[in-house]
Design a protein around this motif. Structure first.
Motif, PDB file in Angstrom:
ATOM      1  N   THR A 195     -24.082  44.526  22.622  1.00 51.48           N
ATOM      2  CA  THR A 195     -23.031  44.960  21.532  1.00 51.48           C
ATOM      3  C   THR A 195     -22.440  46.320  21.653  1.00 51.48           C
ATOM      4  OG1 THR A 195     -24.085  43.729  20.012  1.00 51.48           O
ATOM      5  CG2 THR A 195     -22.851  45.478  18.793  1.00 51.48           C
ATOM      6  N   VAL A 244     -18.491  47.302  21.831  1.00 48.11           N
ATOM      7  CA  VAL A 244     -17.890  48.171  21.174  1.00 48.11           C
ATOM      8  C   VAL A 244     -17.375  49.652  21.870  1.00 48.11           C
ATOM      9  CG1 VAL A 244     -18.246  49.745  18.979  1.00 48.11           C
ATOM     10  CG2 VAL A 244     -19.307  47.679  19.054  1.00 48.11           C
ATOM     11  N   THR A 250     -11.733  48.303  17.103  1.00 50.08           N
ATOM     12  CA  THR A 250     -13.150  47.745  16.787  1.00 50.08           C
ATOM     13  C   THR A 250     -12.794  46.217  16.255  1.00 50.08           C
ATOM     14  OG1 THR A 250     -13.055  48.864  14.880  1.00 50.08           O
ATOM     15  CG2 THR A 250     -14.601  49.823  16.435  1.00 50.08           C
ATOM     16  N   TYR A 297     -17.295  44.540  12.195  1.00 49.50           N
ATOM     17  CA  TYR A 297     -18.119  45.539  11.841  1.00 49.50           C
ATOM     18  C   TYR A 297     -17.664  46.333  10.798  1.00 49.50           C
ATOM     19  CZ  TYR A 297     -19.515  44.906  16.722  1.00 49.50           C
ATOM     20  OH  TYR A 297     -20.156  44.270  17.696  1.00 49.50           O
ATOM     21  N   LEU A 339     -20.984  52.127  12.239  1.00 44.28           N
ATOM     22  CA  LEU A 339     -21.115  52.462  13.825  1.00 44.28           C
ATOM     23  C   LEU A 339     -22.169  53.582  13.842  1.00 44.28           C
ATOM     24  CD1 LEU A 339     -17.590  52.073  15.416  1.00 44.28           C
ATOM     25  CD2 LEU A 339     -19.385  50.363  14.962  1.00 44.28           C
TER      26      LEU A 339
END
Ligand code: AVI
Length: 320
Positions: free
Chosen positions: A20, A24, A35, A39, A225
């Motif tokens: 991940t 990202v 993104t 998310y 994030l």
């Protein structure tokens, strides 16, 4: 007042898997940063999305519900009763449950990435409808949809409401629908909600509402994030944009840097100049004909289309 963080401030621990973090980081470091829309959905993000659905500007939820209400009998007649109803991205299962009295599924299989939330909704639903066999699955719909053997093979009806198909780019949407087509078998079908192209002002307002709920939903991605990647986004230093791009036939959501800033996370760092943007979501809008074409490319045949009076939203029944 200048607010700067000393370079030595340690980052928080990343809570994401290495894969991940790589995924990202690739988007955040791309020349035009982006993104994945997935998310947007941590626990708070899901609640903010529920609040969006209640906004006067966000017409899709209530318009689709009005189509289900008005045409429920015809929908059941077309899709048939006694099917294996597979609900994609079921959430609180409310949309499918509203159709149970008409559709009378033999088996109900809700699928959602948020498995605990799903199980809670499902246990309440099972009490209300004890005659329907129910099996909840915690799966990410962007991957393979591996259905266990307990899911009946016959008369599978995939249910994909809310125009969630719009959050895939058209070529991804075709690939996704092809996977459903393969799982549907020759006696299966699809009941899908699709948002239609309409005037720019209505679309702009639906994704940039007066209360700022959609802005909070978009900005919450930065908080997510921070938690996921140990990032140090300063949420106040970003601004929401949501608008219809008529050329691409999609609503775009972006986050724009209010000032020059350095953002660091476990896996990378980037300097964002004032005005630079991160592209966080696309929501494609279709005409009835363009979506029917998309279904055909995926191996489905559209059988029936129901819309509201303003032709803002369509519910389509397709057969394998
Ligand atoms: C989940 N999905 C269909 C929503 C949409 O309209 O594309 C997500 C959303 N983004 C901003 N507002 C709602």
């Amino acid at each position: 007042v200048q607010h700067t963080q000393p370079a030595s401030t340690p980052l928080n621990r990343a809570n994401a898997t290495p894969a991940t973090i790589v995924e990202v980081s690739r988007g955040l470091m791309a020349p035009s940063a982006w993104t994945s829309p997935k998310y947007l959905y941590d626990a708070l993000g899901s609640k903010l999305f529920e609040a969006i659905c209640a906004l006067p500007e966000y017409y899709p939820t209530r318009t689709e519900a009005s189509i289900f209400e008005r045409h429920g009998a015809d929908i059941a007649l077309a899709a048939g009763t006694g099917s294996t109803l597979i609900d994609l991205g079921a959430g609180n299962c409310a949309k499918a449950a509203s159709l149970f009295p008409r559709l009378q599924p033999a088996q109900y299989v809700p699928i959602d990435i948020s498995y605990e939330f799903l199980c809670e909704s499902l246990s309440r639903l099972q009490q209300r409808f004890p005659q329907i066999e129910m099996t909840g699955l915690g799966l990410d719909l962007s991957g393979e949809i591996a259905l266990p053997a307990s899911v009946r093979q016959s008369r599978r009806l995939f249910f994909y409401p809310g125009s969630s198909i719009g959050n895939f780019a058209p070529e991804e949407a075709i690939a996704f629908l092809r996977r459903l087509r393969a799982q549907a078998g020759d006696d299966g079908g699809l009941l899908i909600g699709v948002d239609l192209i309409k005037d720019q002002a209505t679309l702009d307002a639906a994704y940039d509402d007066a209360l700022g709920v959609t802005a909070a939903f978009n900005l919450n991605l930065l908080r997510h994030l921070n938690h996921l990647l140990g990032a140090d986004f300063d949420v106040r230093a970003w601004r929401h944009h949501g608008f219809f791009n008529a050329v691409e036939s999609r609503v775009e959501m972006h986050l724009e840097a209010r000032s020059d800033q350095l953002v660091r996370w476990q896996g990378g760092q980037r300097r964002f100049a004032q005005g630079e943007r991160i592209h966080t979501e696309d929501s494609y809008k279709y005409t009835r004909a363009s979506f029917v074409g998309l279904l055909e490319q995926a191996g489905f045949a559209a059988r029936d289309i129901w819309t509201d009076e303003q032709q803002w939203f369509a519910v389509i029944h397709a057969r394998a």
